[in-house]
Motif scaffolding. Structure first.
Motif, short mmCIF file in Angstrom:
data_model
loop_
_atom_site.label_atom_id
_atom_site.label_comp_id
_atom_site.label_asym_id
_atom_site.label_seq_id
_atom_site.Cartn_x
_atom_site.Cartn_y
_atom_site.Cartn_z
N LEU A 1 11.87 1.06 -14.79
CA LEU A 1 12.94 1.04 -13.79
C LEU A 1 12.50 0.25 -12.57
O LEU A 1 11.39 0.46 -12.06
N CYS A 2 13.36 -0.63 -12.08
CA CYS A 2 13.11 -1.29 -10.81
C CYS A 2 13.80 -0.49 -9.72
O CYS A 2 15.02 -0.28 -9.78
N TYR A 3 13.03 -0.05 -8.75
CA TYR A 3 13.61 0.77 -7.69
C TYR A 3 14.64 -0.02 -6.89
O TYR A 3 14.71 -1.25 -6.92
N VAL A 4 15.46 0.71 -6.17
CA VAL A 4 16.37 0.15 -5.17
C VAL A 4 16.16 0.96 -3.90
O VAL A 4 15.99 2.19 -3.96
N LYS B 1 0.83 -1.21 0.00
CA LYS B 1 0.00 0.00 0.00
C LYS B 1 0.86 1.26 0.00
O LYS B 1 0.54 2.24 -0.68
N ALA B 2 1.96 1.22 0.75
CA ALA B 2 2.85 2.38 0.81
C ALA B 2 3.50 2.63 -0.54
O ALA B 2 3.67 3.79 -0.95
N ALA B 3 3.88 1.56 -1.24
CA ALA B 3 4.48 1.71 -2.56
C ALA B 3 3.51 2.37 -3.54
O ALA B 3 3.88 3.28 -4.30
N GLN B 4 2.25 1.93 -3.52
CA GLN B 4 1.26 2.53 -4.40
C GLN B 4 1.03 3.99 -4.04
O GLN B 4 0.99 4.85 -4.93
N ALA B 5 0.91 4.29 -2.76
CA ALA B 5 0.68 5.67 -2.33
C ALA B 5 1.86 6.58 -2.69
O ALA B 5 1.66 7.77 -2.98
N ASP C 1 11.81 2.28 3.88
CA ASP C 1 12.73 2.02 2.76
C ASP C 1 11.98 1.99 1.44
O ASP C 1 12.45 2.51 0.42
N VAL C 2 10.82 1.33 1.45
CA VAL C 2 10.01 1.22 0.23
C VAL C 2 9.60 2.61 -0.26
O VAL C 2 9.73 2.93 -1.45
N ILE C 3 9.11 3.43 0.64
CA ILE C 3 8.68 4.78 0.26
C ILE C 3 9.85 5.57 -0.31
O ILE C 3 9.73 6.23 -1.36
#
Length: 427
Positions: free
Chosen positions: A325-328, A83-87, A341-343
């Motif tokens: 792009l794949c985040y890091v 959910k945090a990634a989507q937000a 970290d995800v955010i």
């Protein structure tokens, strides 16, 4: 009937119209891109998703990866991270768990968000075999096919599948060696299985059967990058390029024969002076299929700040033509990422995507509007244009100035305010 079949037949679908409206292009442009294999729009018959177009002529997209590990299995944390990634603005999510209830956690993640969700079925197949029979080398081919079908039925609508790890690639790897070893979990699983069993990779040997499964469930194939470098000194070596050749051939067959949507994955650790070359090589080899860059990390010595390292490389990648792009996260190479970290990973990669699009698509209107807002000292306008409005507002408010027109860096001696009081530079 797949979305590629519709596109080849001249049909503009609702998904194509949605992508065109979001991107500010004509629906016919999107249809032609899907028909040619240069644009993908991951779909699924199993759940409602937010439509997202990835490929040439479209804005650069950002993927966030989450997933429980063998050390930390916290179902609620993974849902919270999704959910945090989507937000935070992620365009897609990959659920890459290797611990806990594979299908149960992934289903709850899929139910919690409306983004396209990706997975790596190979993980489930090998870890299931290890739990059942004591070692990953006891995985059966049916384990692979069953995991792929089970995950597809959850609504997992794009999958990283290691089609290019074959015997020729392993010969290149063994002959050339690696300074940093093999960092791909999927590549390590499959190569170990092949060497122990003295057999070819089923995902390559039975590629047509794989395509039939993916087509039945409308899954977008992302040709997994099992030979990606985990150290910049291994970048662009023989094993990586050999795998790219195989993956590009598989991608062409999947699109041309089975009307599958296909993404080609690229390398992980790449020095800055090789980034452009890698993107252009990938695009040329794959006939301009959507290119998914894993990072890239352009130096190996900044653990804890690898999200910044990646942002530099990702900006260059996107500018050169990378589509996805794949985040890091800051936890890369150190620990399982937490919610914070995800955010941070998503927001940093979104900046990189924007910077790349400024070059690749000449998208600079937002930056021009910000320049004018700054000239006019219009703080509310600046916040609205910022990629992270909440952060910008919080930083300013944490050190509130006496002069509400300026900031506390310059205060009474704000250059913009001085110039505005004496002459007009409006343009």
């Amino acid at each position: 009937m797949s979305i590629v079949t519709d596109a080849k037949n001249g049909i503009i679908t609702e998904e194509m119209k949605t992508v065109a409206e979001f991107e500010g292009v004509e629906p016919e442009f999107v249809r032609r891109g899907v028909a040619a294999g240069r644009i993908v729009i991951p779909v699924t018959p199993y759940r409602d998703i937010r439509v997202c177009g990835i490929g040439e002529g479209l804005t650069t997209k950002v993927n966030a990866s989450i997933g429980a590990s063998s050390d930390i299995v916290d179902e609620e944390l993974e849902i919270e991270k999704a959910k945090a990634a989507q937000a935070a603005g992620a365009d897609t999510l990959m659920e890459l768990g290797t611990g806990g209830d594979f299908l149960g956690i992934r289903k709850k993640v899929c139910d919690a968000i409306d983004l396209s969700v990706g997975s790596v079925p190979l993980y489930q197949a090998f870890i299931t075999a290890a739990k059942r029979d004591g070692s990953i080398v006891h995985m059966t081919e049916d384990d692979l096919w069953n995991a792929t079908e089970e995950q597809a039925k959850l609504g997992t609508n794009f999958m990283a599948i290691h089609t290019g790890v074959n015997n020729i690639v392993l010969d290149r790897l063994k002959a050339h060696g690696r300074y940093g070893g093999l960092c791909s979990r999927g590549g390590a699983f499959m190569s170990s299985w092949m060497l122990h069993n003295e057999k070819e990779n089923p995902l390559y040997a039975d590629f047509d059967y794989l395509c039939e499964i993916l087509k039945e469930h409308e899954v977008t194939l992302s040709t997994g990058n099992g030979m990606r470098a985990g150290a910049i000194h291994d970048a662009t070596d023989r094993a990586q390029i050999q795998e790219l050749i195989i993956n590009s051939e598989c991608a062409q067959r999947a699109h041309d024969k089975y009307d599958l949507q296909v993404i080609v994955e690229g390398p992980g650790h790449v020095p800055l002076d090789e980034v452009d070359m890698n993107v252009k090589l990938m695009k040329s080899m794959s006939d301009h299929k959507p290119f998914y860059m894993l990072g890239p990390l352009i130096t190996d010595v900044a653990p804890g700040r690898d999200h910044i390292v990646t942002a530099i490389g990702a900006s260059q990648s996107a500018a050169a033509g990378c589509d996805f792009l794949c985040y890091v996260t800051p936890a890369e190479h150190l620990a399982l990422p937490n919610k914070e970290d995800v955010i941070e990973g998503v927001k940093t990669s979104k900046i990189a995507a924007h910077v790349g699009d400024m070059v690749k698509l000449n998208k600079r209107d937002q930056d021009l509007a910000m320049a004018r807002a700054r000239r006019e000292l219009d703080w509310e306008k600046m916040y609205s244009l910022a990629l992270d409005p909440e952060l910008a507002r919080d930083v300013r408010n944490s050190r509130a100035p006496e002069d509400t027109d300026a900031c506390t860096m310059c205060g009474n001696f704000c250059a913009l305010k001085i110039v505005n009081q004496n002459y007009d530079l409006a343009k």
